[in-house]
Design an enzyme around this catalytic site. Structure first.
Site, mmCIF file in Angstrom:
data_model
loop_
_atom_site.group_PDB
_atom_site.id
_atom_site.type_symbol
_atom_site.label_atom_id
_atom_site.label_comp_id
_atom_site.label_asym_id
_atom_site.label_seq_id
_atom_site.Cartn_x
_atom_site.Cartn_y
_atom_site.Cartn_z
ATOM 1 N N ASP A 1 88.360 -19.133 95.056
ATOM 2 C CA ASP A 1 87.071 -19.836 95.138
ATOM 3 C C ASP A 1 85.937 -18.826 94.960
ATOM 4 O OD1 ASP A 1 85.432 -22.040 95.320
ATOM 5 O OD2 ASP A 1 85.375 -22.051 97.509
ATOM 6 N N ASN B 1 79.924 -17.470 97.877
ATOM 7 C CA ASN B 1 80.931 -16.781 98.682
ATOM 8 C C ASN B 1 80.818 -15.264 98.602
ATOM 9 O OD1 ASN B 1 82.021 -19.116 99.679
ATOM 10 N ND2 ASN B 1 83.618 -19.273 98.128
ATOM 11 N N LYS C 1 82.640 -17.547 93.740
ATOM 12 C CA LYS C 1 81.365 -18.139 93.326
ATOM 13 C C LYS C 1 80.245 -17.420 94.067
ATOM 14 C CE LYS C 1 81.796 -21.849 96.793
ATOM 15 N NZ LYS C 1 81.866 -23.314 96.994
#
Length: 214
Positions: A67, A72, A69
């Site tokens: 994940d 994050n 991105k």
């Protein structure tokens, strides 16, 4: 330091001590006028290097983040600030002896999915690899350097972004002038390598961010 409870029961609750950060790369880029004066950021090249070194470490532990991105990647307090990786809720170990993983259904954030994941979204078993993280990190690099532009466009429209990723339509590439002004012209050749089918690993990313001078 900040604390959060992981259970509502007073008898069984546990606390996690987390490093306090100022904001994420997402909000830093979206509100650059607000944060530019507030955060003593290192050079753009150093920011990219810290992102790359962080992902290199994750992969070296036999893990895939899944994940990647801007939301994050956090910016810590410090002078200069330091980039921190966050949200390992979807992180998994790679299949033993490989750099791959499988999903029973597509997960992650649509705007940052690698094209092979987008193309496999209707399959019963979805296969990916560490290269999926590499693709997303390349897009995050672009997002950071252009202060909030996704290389595959579709602002506010996840479907359009996902379709552009699948068709390899880099609609945000017209922001090249911005990168010329930052003195990071080298990034464009590098960026194309990151989002190609033959993506290089974080070690090569670290090497380029350290040594490319053009």
């Amino acid at each position: 330091m900040c604390f959060c409870l992981t259970s509502s029961s007073a008898l069984s609750s546990s606390a996690l001590a987390l490093e306090k950060c100022i904001t994420s790369i997402h909000f830093y880029c979206r509100h650059s006028l607000l944060y530019n004066e507030m955060i003593p950021m290192p050079s753009d090249r150093e920011v990219l290097l810290q992102m790359a070194e962080g992902l290199k470490y994750i992969h070296s532990q036999g893990l895939i983040h899944r994940d990647v991105k801007p939301a994050n990647l956090l910016i810590s307090y410090g002078d200069p600030a330091v980039i921190k990786w966050a949200d390992f809720g979807m992180t998994r170990a790679v299949v033993s002896g490989s750099k791959t993983f499988t999903w029973s259904k597509l997960q992650g954030t649509e705007r940052w999915l690698a094209p092979e994941l987008v193309a496999a979204s209707q399959k019963e078993i979805i296969e990916g690899s560490t290269k999926c993280d590499i693709f997303a990190l390349g897009c995050v690099f672009f997002f950071f350097l252009t202060k909030g532009i996704h290389p595959f466009g579709g602002e506010g429209d996840d479907y359009s972004t996902k379709k552009n990723i699948e068709d390899n339509k880099q609609t945000g590439i017209d922001r090249k002038l911005t990168l010329h002004q930052t003195g990071l012209v080298w990034f464009f050749t590098f960026f194309v390598q990151l989002i190609s089918r033959f993506r290089k690993g974080p070690f090569r990313i670290s090497y380029h961010t350290r040594h490319d001078k053009t």
